[in-house]
Every structure is written in C-alpha cells, then in structure tokens.
Design an enzyme around this catalytic site. Structure first.
Site, PDB file in Angstrom:
ATOM      1  N   ASP A  30       0.860  -1.189   0.000  1.00 55.54           N
ATOM      2  CA  ASP A  30       0.000   0.000   0.000  1.00 55.54           C
ATOM      3  C   ASP A  30       0.895   1.238   0.000  1.00 55.54           C
ATOM      4  OD1 ASP A  30      -3.234   0.421   0.898  1.00 55.54           O
ATOM      5  OD2 ASP A  30      -1.924   2.171   1.092  1.00 55.54           O
ATOM      6  N   THR A  85     -12.360   2.381  -5.512  1.00 53.81           N
ATOM      7  CA  THR A  85     -12.914   3.090  -6.669  1.00 53.81           C
ATOM      8  C   THR A  85     -14.002   4.034  -6.149  1.00 53.81           C
ATOM      9  OG1 THR A  85     -14.433   1.220  -7.002  1.00 53.81           O
ATOM     10  CG2 THR A  85     -12.481   1.284  -8.388  1.00 53.81           C
ATOM     11  N   GLU A 152     -19.045  -5.459   5.302  1.00 55.39           N
ATOM     12  CA  GLU A 152     -18.361  -4.979   6.494  1.00 55.39           C
ATOM     13  C   GLU A 152     -19.043  -5.594   7.713  1.00 55.39           C
ATOM     14  OE1 GLU A 152     -17.580  -0.782   6.579  1.00 55.39           O
ATOM     15  OE2 GLU A 152     -17.093  -0.756   4.450  1.00 55.39           O
ATOM     16  N   LYS A 208     -20.970  -7.950  -9.867  1.00 49.05           N
ATOM     17  CA  LYS A 208     -20.842  -7.183  -8.631  1.00 49.05           C
ATOM     18  C   LYS A 208     -21.790  -5.982  -8.595  1.00 49.05           C
ATOM     19  CE  LYS A 208     -19.460  -5.519  -4.845  1.00 49.05           C
ATOM     20  NZ  LYS A 208     -18.280  -5.437  -4.061  1.00 49.05           N
ATOM     21  N   CYS A 264     -20.113   1.434  -0.296  1.00 49.18           N
ATOM     22  CA  CYS A 264     -20.384   0.650  -1.506  1.00 49.18           C
ATOM     23  C   CYS A 264     -21.706   0.965  -2.174  1.00 49.18           C
ATOM     24  CB  CYS A 264     -20.317  -0.843  -1.181  1.00 49.18           C
ATOM     25  SG  CYS A 264     -18.648  -1.359  -0.767  1.00 49.18           S
ATOM     26  N   ARG A 334     -18.626   6.387   6.150  1.00 49.60           N
ATOM     27  CA  ARG A 334     -18.794   6.897   4.782  1.00 49.60           C
ATOM     28  C   ARG A 334     -20.279   6.898   4.413  1.00 49.60           C
ATOM     29  NH1 ARG A 334     -14.895   3.144   1.460  1.00 49.60           N
ATOM     30  NH2 ARG A 334     -15.500   1.740   3.157  1.00 49.60           N
TER      31      ARG A 334
HETATM   32  C1  UDX Z   1     -22.526  -4.235   0.658  1.00 51.97           C
HETATM   33  C2  UDX Z   1     -22.922  -5.597   0.069  1.00 51.97           C
HETATM   34  O1  UDX Z   1     -23.819  -6.260   0.948  1.00 51.97           O
HETATM   35  C3  UDX Z   1     -21.676  -6.444  -0.143  1.00 51.97           C
HETATM   36  O2  UDX Z   1     -22.004  -7.674  -0.751  1.00 51.97           O
HETATM   37  C4  UDX Z   1     -20.715  -5.673  -1.029  1.00 51.97           C
HETATM   38  O3  UDX Z   1     -19.515  -6.398  -1.214  1.00 51.97           O
HETATM   39  C5  UDX Z   1     -20.387  -4.314  -0.431  1.00 51.97           C
HETATM   40  O4  UDX Z   1     -21.605  -3.590  -0.185  1.00 51.97           O
HETATM   41  P1  UDX Z   1     -21.849  -3.375   3.112  1.00 51.97           P
HETATM   42  O5  UDX Z   1     -21.664  -2.026   2.497  1.00 51.97           O
HETATM   43  O6  UDX Z   1     -20.832  -3.890   4.061  1.00 51.97           O
HETATM   44  O7  UDX Z   1     -21.978  -4.484   1.951  1.00 51.97           O
HETATM   45  O8  UDX Z   1     -23.239  -3.322   3.899  1.00 51.97           O
HETATM   46  P2  UDX Z   1     -24.648  -4.038   3.838  1.00 51.97           P
HETATM   47  O9  UDX Z   1     -24.746  -5.030   4.909  1.00 51.97           O
HETATM   48  O10 UDX Z   1     -25.006  -4.459   2.471  1.00 51.97           O
HETATM   49  O11 UDX Z   1     -25.583  -2.811   4.268  1.00 51.97           O
HETATM   50  C6  UDX Z   1     -25.630  -1.631   3.449  1.00 51.97           C
HETATM   51  C7  UDX Z   1     -26.535  -0.590   4.045  1.00 51.97           C
HETATM   52  O12 UDX Z   1     -27.894  -0.994   3.923  1.00 51.97           O
HETATM   53  C8  UDX Z   1     -26.329  -0.304   5.536  1.00 51.97           C
HETATM   54  O13 UDX Z   1     -26.382   1.091   5.735  1.00 51.97           O
HETATM   55  C9  UDX Z   1     -27.484  -1.012   6.210  1.00 51.97           C
HETATM   56  O14 UDX Z   1     -27.839  -0.414   7.419  1.00 51.97           O
HETATM   57  C10 UDX Z   1     -28.584  -0.859   5.159  1.00 51.97           C
HETATM   58  N1  UDX Z   1     -29.639  -1.877   5.218  1.00 51.97           N
HETATM   59  C11 UDX Z   1     -29.340  -3.186   5.018  1.00 51.97           C
HETATM   60  C12 UDX Z   1     -30.966  -1.483   5.422  1.00 51.97           C
HETATM   61  O15 UDX Z   1     -31.270  -0.297   5.575  1.00 51.97           O
HETATM   62  N2  UDX Z   1     -31.931  -2.442   5.440  1.00 51.97           N
HETATM   63  C13 UDX Z   1     -31.664  -3.762   5.256  1.00 51.97           C
HETATM   64  O16 UDX Z   1     -32.611  -4.558   5.280  1.00 51.97           O
HETATM   65  C14 UDX Z   1     -30.327  -4.142   5.052  1.00 51.97           C
END
Ligand code: UDX
Length: 437
Positions: A30, A85, A152, A208, A264, A334
């Site tokens: 890194d 990205t 995460e 993805k 993401c 974020r």
């Molecule tokens: C996401 C994808 O799930 C993962 O597969 C990808 O690789 C990266 O993006 P992540 O950003 O870690 O993962 O969080 P995720 O668990 O998907 O939750 C995203 C957001 O949605 C959070 O703010 C969460 O609070 C919200 N969420 C999730 C809701 O508001 N309602 C739900 O039912 C589920």
C-alpha cells in the site's frame, strides 16, 4: 503460493490476511505508510470483528508481510488489485485513478505466466482495458476479474467462506491455465463446496454491480412501502415479515428504516448509472435514480419526524443520536445516514449529541462540529429526544425504564425499527418508528 495484494484498505487488508490464513505466502502493498506500519504491527487500521485476531495469528507464521515497496510483488505468481474506486468528486462516475495507477506500477514486476486478479468494483469494460495494459508489459500474463462480495462486519468469514467465487477471464473458458492458478489460491473454499462460476470479463464485472444494485433496490422498495404504510396507518415490519415468507422474495434486506449508506451501495449504484449512460443504455438503469432518491428521502423524513416528536420545533432541543456508523459492527461512517441526519438536525438548530461504540473518531473527523460522547448513559443525560439510528446490539438491549430515568423527556425515534414499541410505550415513552403506526 506467493501472492501479492495491492491496496490494503478494507478489502485488501482483509483479503491479504485471509489468503495467509489459507496457507499462502502473502505480501500486502500500500502507498500509505501509516496503514502499512499498523498492519505490520498486527493492528487492524479499522474496526472489523475477527480481523485483528487473525492478523496476529497469521503473522506469527511469517507468511504475511506488508510494505510500501511495489518491487516486493516480484516473485509472486498471483497479484490481487484491491484498491478503492470512490465516487468522483462532483460526478456520479467511479474514480479509476487508483486502479489504473496500481496496475501500471505493478507492470515492471510481472514475470512470465503471472496472473493479475482484479477485485475492486469497477465500471464494466475496465477489465478488458487493463488486460491489454498487462499484456503489453508481459505478453504471457493474464488478467482476471474476481469481484469481492464481502460485507463490512462479516468481512473475514465472507472471505474465508464466500457464498460463491466468480472468475472473469477474457476467453470465458474454464480450461484456461489462469483459472487453474486461481483455483489453487482458493483451494480451501473450493474443497468445501463453494460454487465457482467462470465467465467473460464484462459479465464478471457486472455481477458485482448488479448484486449491489439489487440489494439497494430491495432496501428502497421496503422503504417506499414504509412511506405508504405511514400514509395508510399500516405496519411495514409486519408487511416485510409476511411478504418475506414467500421464498421468491425472502426476508433479508427488507428492513425499513433510515436507508442504506456506506462505502459501496450508494456510490456503486451511481457509478453503474453513469456507466450505463456512457454505453447508451441509461434507460435500463433509470429506476436506480428512484432507488437513490427514495433512499435519500429517508434522511429528510427522519428530520421531519424528529421535529414533530419535539412538538414542532428543533430549536434548542437536546437530541441524542445513538449510532454514527453506517451499520452496526463497523466504524465506517462513509455516507452514513445516521451521521448525515445528526448533522442536518444540528444545522436546523437542535443541540445534537452523538454516541457510537466504535465510530466516534471517524465521525469527528467528518463532522467536527457535532458533540460526541463515548458513554451511552452520559449521551442520554437530559435528552429531549433520542434517535436510534444504527442498530448496535447495545442500543437494541436498552431498558426503557432505566433509559427513561436518564433523559429529560421520554421520546424516541426508532430509525431502524428494532425496538419493541409496546414495551417502550408501556414504560411511558412517546415512540415513533418508520412506517409503523
Ligand atoms: C454491501 C454488500 O452487501 C456487499 O455484498 C458488497 O460487497 C459491499 O456492499 P456493506 O456495504 O458492508 O456491503 O453493507 P450491507 O450489509 O449491504 O448494508 C448496506 C446498508 O444498507 C447499511 O447502511 C445497512 O444499514 C442498510 N440496510 C441493510 C438497510 O437499511 N436495510 C436492510 O434490510 C439491510
């Protein structure tokens, strides 16, 4: 195998550690000296359950090292590109400068028959372009795309036991030597039956972005239903339970609340729309604009509801916000809806105190003007209203009677619909959920 992992942020740090756990000899590279120093000292530079323990474990084997020196990639036969990205400033598209720079810096250290494996989330078409760049430097090297689906808070188990492995390869052919090499990297999860799908490069890239768009759409769908439930006096939680029992629909990702955030989903759907526009297919993704606006409307709705809860004005109201991270089990702020709501309330005249078990340092860097308090009890003292915005277990477990004794006025807005409304109302609280009567 000897593996290099380029980019040691969220994705790369977890990937490097997990690849060493699978038995490989790994060098994480890194440009950020601080990050490298932390990782080399077996300290996780961010909060992720299980990561630090695994880092400590694998570092005692000597199989995992970290450096800022790209020449350390020489001698590895597999090079993972794990850099970020992010969304471009002032635009919807993805900023590809880190992926491009990482690939170009790696070129002088490639050897015959090496494979370069992209894991970052990129606009479709990137892999084919980078394939040419790699082959112009080392004609026998191959570039594959192997998107990462880790969440995460579950990053270690998602990497060690993924629900599927996707390999994009230029020819799309399963019998390519590069496919066999990547199979050796993932020998352990493959042996336990993890499905592995080999496809062409653009399909692998799209898997993805399509998956993240679907998840975002599911969340916005249920949040749109929450708006309707509010208008009709219905309960979105019961509605989600009932429709989720249809196995074609499924209950996961149907939790209505303040919406999605993080590094993401928001930026990925925007980058996907921007890319579709470039490809002349913008109509196909026009619905994602609606998904995005339903999501952003949640934040406005919570501010309005808080104003109502406080009797019509936010001016001078002491508001305690429980949770700053974009989701529990993470210190990532974020595009966190919780933090953005806290900042908006403060701008509108409320006196806001924010607490979170892990994310306060990151939150303070992003919004230095908010008041941050470590202890939940201290944060709750003399509050005129409490907002539960990130559903950490500690907040789900709060006792309404004990909490009532701390605050000034027992009013609560349950931004994640995780509290038992009857229990809280019985304890004397004015309770508001989102899309719940
Ligand atoms: C996401 C994808 O799930 C993962 O597969 C990808 O690789 C990266 O993006 P992540 O950003 O870690 O993962 O969080 P995720 O668990 O998907 O939750 C995203 C957001 O949605 C959070 O703010 C969460 O609070 C919200 N969420 C999730 C809701 O508001 N309602 C739900 O039912 C589920």
């Amino acid at each position: 195998m000897r593996i290099s992992v380029i980019g040691c942020g969220y994705l790369g740090a977890v990937h490097a550690t997990c690849m060493a756990e699978l038995g490989h000899e790994v060098v994480g590279i890194d440009v950020d000296e601080n990050k490298v120093a932390e990782l080399a000292a077996a300290r996780a530079p961010f909060f992720e359950p299980g990561l630090e323990a695994l880092l400590k474990k694998v570092q005692t084997t000597g199989r995992l090292t970290f450096t800022t020196d790209m020449s350390a990639a020489k001698g590895s036969s597999v090079h993972f590109i794990c850099v970020g990205t992010p969304q471009k400033k002032g635009e919807n598209g993805a900023d590809m400068s880190y992926v491009d720079a990482a690939t170009r810096t790696l070129l002088p250290y490639l050897s015959a028959d090496d494979i370069v494996v992209g894991k970052s989330t990129v606009p479709v078409g990137t892999a084919a372009r980078l394939h040419e760049v790699v082959q112009s430097a080392e004609p026998s090297a191959e570039l594959l795309w192997n998107p990462e689906f880790l969440r995460e808070g579950h990053a270690v188990s998602d990497t060690l036991q993924p629900d599927r492995l996707v390999y994009g390869v230029l020819s799309g052919a399963e019998d390519h030597p590069a496919v066999h090499l990547l199979d050796q990297v993932y020998a352990a999860p493959l042996e336990t039956g993890t499905p592995r799908l080999v496809m062409d490069l653009p399909t692998a890239e799209l898997v993805k972005t399509a998956a993240n768009s679907f998840l975002a759409t599911k969340i916005s769908f249920i949040n749109a239903m929450a708006e309707l439930c509010d208008a009709a006096g219905a309960d979105v939680t019961l509605l989600a339970d009932a429709i989720g029992m249809d196995s074609r629909i499924g209950r996961q990702f149907l939790n209505a609340g303040i919406g999605f955030g993080g590094g993401c989903l928001p930026k990925d759907i925007r980058a996907f729309m921007a890319r579709a526009g470039e490809l002349g297919a913008d109509q196909a993704l026009a619905f994602l604009r609606e998904v995005d606006s339903i999501n952003m409307r949640r934040r406005v709705r919570v501010v309005e509801l808080t104003r109502e809860l406080c009797g019509g004005s936010l001016l001078g109201q002491r508001i305690t916000v429980l949770g700053a991270a974009f989701k529990p089990e993470s210190d990532d702020v974020r595009d966190s809806p919780a933090l953005s709501i806290a900042a908006q309330l403060q701008l509108q005249g409320a006196v806001v105190t924010v607490t979170d078990p892990e994310a306060l340092a990151n939150a303070a860097r992003r919004f230095p003007d908010l008041n941050y308090v470590n202890s939940t009890d201290s944060a709750l003292q003399r509050a005129d209203a409490v907002l539960l915005l990130t559903e950490w277990q500690d907040y789900r477990d709060l006792d309404p009677y004990v909490t009532a004794a701390l605050v000034s006025t027992p009013r609560i807005l349950d931004g994640r619909n995780v509290l038992n409304s009857t229990k809280w109302r019985t304890a004397g609280w004015k309770y508001r959920g989102l899309g719940r009567p």
